[in-house]
Design a protein around this motif. Structure first.
Motif, PDB file in Angstrom:
ATOM      1  N   PRO A   1       6.766 -16.297   4.969  1.00  0.00           N
ATOM      2  CA  PRO A   1       8.073 -16.896   5.225  1.00  0.00           C
ATOM      3  C   PRO A   1       8.731 -17.388   3.940  1.00  0.00           C
ATOM      4  O   PRO A   1       8.037 -17.744   2.981  1.00  0.00           O
ATOM      5  CB  PRO A   1       7.765 -18.065   6.164  1.00  0.00           C
ATOM      6  N   HIS A   2      10.052 -17.381   3.936  1.00  0.00           N
ATOM      7  CA  HIS A   2      10.760 -17.863   2.755  1.00  0.00           C
ATOM      8  C   HIS A   2      10.357 -19.320   2.504  1.00  0.00           C
ATOM      9  O   HIS A   2      10.049 -20.062   3.422  1.00  0.00           O
ATOM     10  CB  HIS A   2      12.280 -17.717   2.923  1.00  0.00           C
TER      11      HIS A   2
ATOM     12  N   HIS B   1      11.694  -6.491   3.701  1.00  0.00           N
ATOM     13  CA  HIS B   1      12.462  -7.728   3.826  1.00  0.00           C
ATOM     14  C   HIS B   1      13.944  -7.391   3.932  1.00  0.00           C
ATOM     15  O   HIS B   1      14.374  -6.269   3.661  1.00  0.00           O
ATOM     16  CB  HIS B   1      12.199  -8.684   2.656  1.00  0.00           C
TER      17      HIS B   1
ATOM     18  N   ASP C   1      12.165 -13.890   3.994  1.00  0.00           N
ATOM     19  CA  ASP C   1      10.861 -13.650   4.581  1.00  0.00           C
ATOM     20  C   ASP C   1      10.430 -12.254   4.144  1.00  0.00           C
ATOM     21  O   ASP C   1      11.262 -11.351   4.021  1.00  0.00           O
ATOM     22  CB  ASP C   1      10.935 -13.651   6.107  1.00  0.00           C
TER      23      ASP C   1
ATOM     24  N   ARG D   1       3.111 -18.038  -2.682  1.00  0.00           N
ATOM     25  CA  ARG D   1       2.292 -16.868  -2.405  1.00  0.00           C
ATOM     26  C   ARG D   1       1.844 -16.211  -3.688  1.00  0.00           C
ATOM     27  O   ARG D   1       2.521 -16.299  -4.704  1.00  0.00           O
ATOM     28  CB  ARG D   1       3.035 -15.875  -1.515  1.00  0.00           C
TER      29      ARG D   1
ATOM     30  N   TRP E   1       2.752 -12.045   7.116  1.00  0.00           N
ATOM     31  CA  TRP E   1       4.129 -12.531   7.092  1.00  0.00           C
ATOM     32  C   TRP E   1       4.181 -13.655   6.074  1.00  0.00           C
ATOM     33  O   TRP E   1       3.393 -14.599   6.131  1.00  0.00           O
ATOM     34  CB  TRP E   1       4.537 -13.037   8.468  1.00  0.00           C
TER      35      TRP E   1
END
Length: 124
Positions: free
Chosen positions: A90-91, A110, A60, A95, A88
């Motif tokens: 998230p893994h 991270h 993340d 993106r 944020w």
């Protein structure tokens, strides 16, 4: 593992920007203290530069916009970025980042990736 150096101020944004050439892009600062559990970077993207779409499978990432403007594209949605915005990522999420006409300055934080190490393999 080295001992924790203890809490303290690591950098001042105004000083960092004053001492860094204005046309320098990329990571301007990195958290480098021994024994840390986090990684952090202050990153500058040049005007209209982009971080191509990618997926971080394991970590993340928290992004805090410090200056400039741009946009975040994550899992099909597009959101504007301006100073004070916190995102944020998230893994596993797709993106991409793009800087606006004045560039984009942001902090990422991270969990630290473990370093590569050589281990012996057990014999059968």
């Amino acid at each position: 593992m080295a001992p924790n150096p203890g809490p303290g101020v690591l950098t001042h944004l105004e000083t960092l920007l004053r001492e860094t050439p204005p046309d320098r892009s990329g990571a301007l600062w990195r958290l480098a203290e021994e024994g840390r559990q986090l990684d952090a970077n202050i990153v500058r993207l040049a005007p209209h530069a982009e971080v191509a779409e990618h997926v971080e499978p394991d970590l993340d990432v928290l992004v805090q916009v410090l200056g400039g403007s741009g946009r975040l594209e994550a899992d099909g949605g597009r959101q504007p970025l301006a100073p004070g915005a916190t995102a944020w990522l998230p893994h596993g999420a797709q993106r991409a980042l793009a800087a606006g006409p004045e560039g984009l300055l942001y902090l990422t934080v991270h969990r630290r990736r473990p370093g590569l190490s050589i281990r012996s393999v057990p014999l059968p």
